[in-house]
Motif scaffolding. Structure first.
Motif, PDB file in Angstrom:
ATOM      1  N   GLY A  72       0.804  -1.210   0.000  1.00  0.00           N
ATOM      2  CA  GLY A  72       0.000   0.000   0.000  1.00  0.00           C
ATOM      3  C   GLY A  72       0.839   1.263   0.000  1.00  0.00           C
ATOM      4  O   GLY A  72       0.677   2.126  -0.846  1.00  0.00           O
ATOM      5  N   VAL A  73       1.742   1.394   0.945  1.00  0.00           N
ATOM      6  CA  VAL A  73       2.619   2.563   1.023  1.00  0.00           C
ATOM      7  C   VAL A  73       3.835   2.349   0.142  1.00  0.00           C
ATOM      8  O   VAL A  73       4.182   3.193  -0.678  1.00  0.00           O
ATOM      9  CB  VAL A  73       3.034   2.857   2.483  1.00  0.00           C
ATOM     10  N   ALA A  74       4.509   1.217   0.310  1.00  0.00           N
ATOM     11  CA  ALA A  74       5.708   0.895  -0.481  1.00  0.00           C
ATOM     12  C   ALA A  74       5.600  -0.528  -0.993  1.00  0.00           C
ATOM     13  O   ALA A  74       5.213  -1.436  -0.260  1.00  0.00           O
ATOM     14  CB  ALA A  74       6.972   1.041   0.362  1.00  0.00           C
ATOM     15  N   GLY A  75       5.955  -0.714  -2.266  1.00  0.00           N
ATOM     16  CA  GLY A  75       5.983  -2.068  -2.801  1.00  0.00           C
ATOM     17  C   GLY A  75       7.054  -2.900  -2.116  1.00  0.00           C
ATOM     18  O   GLY A  75       6.837  -4.041  -1.742  1.00  0.00           O
ATOM     19  N   GLU A  76       8.222  -2.300  -1.930  1.00  0.00           N
ATOM     20  CA  GLU A  76       9.332  -2.967  -1.247  1.00  0.00           C
ATOM     21  C   GLU A  76      10.137  -1.919  -0.496  1.00  0.00           C
ATOM     22  O   GLU A  76      10.352  -0.814  -0.975  1.00  0.00           O
ATOM     23  CB  GLU A  76      10.240  -3.680  -2.246  1.00  0.00           C
ATOM     24  N   ASN A  77      10.573  -2.289   0.696  1.00  0.00           N
ATOM     25  CA  ASN A  77      11.447  -1.449   1.504  1.00  0.00           C
ATOM     26  C   ASN A  77      12.753  -2.200   1.699  1.00  0.00           C
ATOM     27  O   ASN A  77      12.790  -3.215   2.365  1.00  0.00           O
ATOM     28  CB  ASN A  77      10.799  -1.142   2.856  1.00  0.00           C
ATOM     29  N   ASN A  78      13.824  -1.721   1.079  1.00  0.00           N
ATOM     30  CA  ASN A  78      15.122  -2.387   1.132  1.00  0.00           C
ATOM     31  C   ASN A  78      16.125  -1.444   1.771  1.00  0.00           C
ATOM     32  O   ASN A  78      16.473  -0.417   1.193  1.00  0.00           O
ATOM     33  CB  ASN A  78      15.560  -2.768  -0.288  1.00  0.00           C
ATOM     34  N   ILE A  79      16.589  -1.788   2.947  1.00  0.00           N
ATOM     35  CA  ILE A  79      17.517  -1.019   3.788  1.00  0.00           C
ATOM     36  C   ILE A  79      17.066   0.427   4.001  1.00  0.00           C
ATOM     37  O   ILE A  79      17.873   1.318   4.197  1.00  0.00           O
ATOM     38  CB  ILE A  79      18.990  -1.081   3.303  1.00  0.00           C
ATOM     39  N   GLY A  80      15.770   0.652   3.956  1.00  0.00           N
ATOM     40  CA  GLY A  80      15.218   1.982   4.197  1.00  0.00           C
ATOM     41  C   GLY A  80      14.390   1.989   5.468  1.00  0.00           C
ATOM     42  O   GLY A  80      14.292   0.995   6.175  1.00  0.00           O
TER      43      GLY A  80
END
Length: 89
Positions: A72-80
């Protein structure tokens, strides 16, 4: 404290959202009355948050992806970092 409305993306690309791929700070923004569709890494605010920060954001639009990851907010969160955000889409 800004709102973005009426985003319409209907495709099969990757990294779709208000911001496709981000490594910066995104804050205080909402996406409403929108439709975002793609292949993968699809989100209302950001498709892929790669080392960035997303704070005080929300999505109330429709998010559709053919393959994971989709969110919904982010498709993927990588090291964030994602904080104080919500999705009702």
């Amino acid at each position: 404290g800004h709102t973005v409305s009426g985003i319409y993306i209907n495709g099969d690309s990757i990294y779709q959202g208000l911001f496709g791929l981000s490594n910066v700070t995104i804050k205080n923004v909402g996406v409403i009355n929108s439709y975002i569709k793609g292949y993968f890494n699809i989100g209302g605010i950001v498709g892929l948050n790669y080392g960035g920060t997303v704070t005080n954001c929300y999505n109330e639009g429709t998010i559709t992806g053919t393959s994971d990851p989709v969110g919904g907010v982010a498709g993927e969160n990588n090291i964030g970092t994602i904080s104080n955000c919500y999705n009702t889409g």
